[in-house]
Design a protein around this motif. Sequence first.
Motif, PDB file in Angstrom:
ATOM      1  N   LEU A  60       0.804  -1.227   0.000  1.00 18.56           N
ATOM      2  CA  LEU A  60       0.000   0.000   0.000  1.00 18.56           C
ATOM      3  C   LEU A  60       0.837   1.278   0.000  1.00 18.56           C
ATOM      4  CD1 LEU A  60      -2.846  -1.054   2.455  1.00 18.56           C
ATOM      5  CD2 LEU A  60      -3.144  -0.326   0.077  1.00 18.56           C
ATOM      6  N   ALA A  61       1.930   1.285   0.743  1.00 21.14           N
ATOM      7  CA  ALA A  61       2.708   2.521   0.882  1.00 21.14           C
ATOM      8  C   ALA A  61       3.289   2.991  -0.446  1.00 21.14           C
ATOM      9  CB  ALA A  61       3.826   2.322   1.903  1.00 21.14           C
ATOM     10  N   GLU A 103       1.750   9.589  -2.544  1.00 20.21           N
ATOM     11  CA  GLU A 103       2.392   9.995  -1.289  1.00 20.21           C
ATOM     12  C   GLU A 103       1.615  11.062  -0.526  1.00 20.21           C
ATOM     13  OE1 GLU A 103       6.498  10.778  -1.122  1.00 20.21           O
ATOM     14  OE2 GLU A 103       7.083   8.865  -2.031  1.00 20.21           O
ATOM     15  N   GLU A 120      -1.759   9.867   3.537  1.00 24.44           N
ATOM     16  CA  GLU A 120      -0.990   9.487   4.722  1.00 24.44           C
ATOM     17  C   GLU A 120      -1.653   8.392   5.548  1.00 24.44           C
ATOM     18  OE1 GLU A 120       0.058  12.940   6.988  1.00 24.44           O
ATOM     19  OE2 GLU A 120       1.406  13.703   5.423  1.00 24.44           O
ATOM     20  N   LYS A 121      -2.968   8.193   5.352  1.00 26.94           N
ATOM     21  CA  LYS A 121      -3.686   7.134   6.061  1.00 26.94           C
ATOM     22  C   LYS A 121      -4.649   6.465   5.088  1.00 26.94           C
ATOM     23  CE  LYS A 121      -3.870   9.242  10.713  1.00 26.94           C
ATOM     24  NZ  LYS A 121      -4.805   9.831  11.707  1.00 26.94           N
ATOM     25  N   LEU A 126       0.387   5.293   6.549  1.00 25.46           N
ATOM     26  CA  LEU A 126       1.318   5.223   5.416  1.00 25.46           C
ATOM     27  C   LEU A 126       2.546   6.101   5.626  1.00 25.46           C
ATOM     28  CD1 LEU A 126      -1.278   5.299   2.497  1.00 25.46           C
ATOM     29  CD2 LEU A 126       0.010   3.319   3.329  1.00 25.46           C
ATOM     30  N   TRP A 165       4.896   3.982   7.511  1.00 26.77           N
ATOM     31  CA  TRP A 165       5.433   2.920   6.657  1.00 26.77           C
ATOM     32  C   TRP A 165       6.537   3.453   5.757  1.00 26.77           C
ATOM     33  CZ3 TRP A 165       2.133  -1.586   4.517  1.00 26.77           C
ATOM     34  CH2 TRP A 165       1.319  -2.122   5.527  1.00 26.77           C
ATOM     35  N   ARG A 166       6.295   4.635   5.178  1.00 25.38           N
ATOM     36  CA  ARG A 166       7.287   5.194   4.259  1.00 25.38           C
ATOM     37  C   ARG A 166       8.525   5.672   5.001  1.00 25.38           C
ATOM     38  NH1 ARG A 166       2.155   8.059   1.908  1.00 25.38           N
ATOM     39  NH2 ARG A 166       1.553   6.588   0.241  1.00 25.38           N
ATOM     40  N   GLU A 174       7.523  -1.421   4.087  1.00 21.89           N
ATOM     41  CA  GLU A 174       7.140  -2.313   2.990  1.00 21.89           C
ATOM     42  C   GLU A 174       8.241  -3.319   2.675  1.00 21.89           C
ATOM     43  OE1 GLU A 174       6.411  -1.726  -1.729  1.00 21.89           O
ATOM     44  OE2 GLU A 174       5.028  -0.637  -0.416  1.00 21.89           O
TER      45      GLU A 174
END
Length: 287
Positions: free
Chosen positions: A94-95, A100, A103-104, A166, A169-170, A175
């Motif tokens: 997903l990320a 970008e 964010e969620k 996200l 995650w980034r 990921e």
Amino acid sequence: MKLDIACSTDNNYLQHCSAMLCSVFENNKEHDITVHLLHHGLSSDSQSFLVELANRYGDTILFYDIDLNRLGEVAVDEHWHPTLSIACYYRLLLASLLDESIEKVFYLDCDVIVLGDVSPLFKLDLSGYGVAAVEDTTPGNDQHRQAMGLNLNQTAFCSGVLMVNLKYWRGFNCEQHLLDYAQRMAGQLVMEDQDVLNHEFRGHWFKLPYKYMRTPMAIAPLDKQQKWADIEEYVFHPVIIHYAAHVKPWLDIPIPDGKYYWEYVKRSGFPNPKVIKTLPQYRRPIR
């Protein structure tokens, strides 16, 4: 409020995905919803049906055809999970799949029915957390606990209903960690993607109230951290029903709360919905 919702499906699960998405749209009409649907080879007819469903509510659906090479050597144990496919791992991407600016994203499995407003979840401060989720009854034993990298005092979460941070995650390259672990542990995982996610976010997941995942085929969780108000909401006012068991509402046996699934199949307008014959191992004679 703008809500980004994610899910994954294939042509075989389209009926269930339609019911789930219809329940989201129907019970969140005041919000602007964008669905990010992860798939591999979903037919044009199937995509057209889902687009029409979203359009009916003034919402949007985007399709992401997954390059399976990105998943590497991940695997699903077909003996223990005969109805599970490699699609369960799509959520790990997903990320990088989503823009970008997002964010969620709220990820939902297709065996879910949403009965209420999910916008409060988008207002949570998830700084320092990779996901927000509901506590699960797993691990089932010490081997399973080790597969998730948990110690005796740590609990696990269910991956079927996930508010995904996200940005986290980034920022922490989650990921790649998730994919690396899934490949390294292929053949040793008990609950596939759920084990991988719990390993990555152990100590960094936000615990949600149980009203966000009532499980009809499980005993109500006896969690001492709950207040009476939490228990009352779980029993009488659940926001989400998750048919998290081998027996599903679309099988030819009755289960608790199965009526919600069939209600939203009908509302979605899915053509010729099917009842599936239960696998022999899940059918037990009444004595």
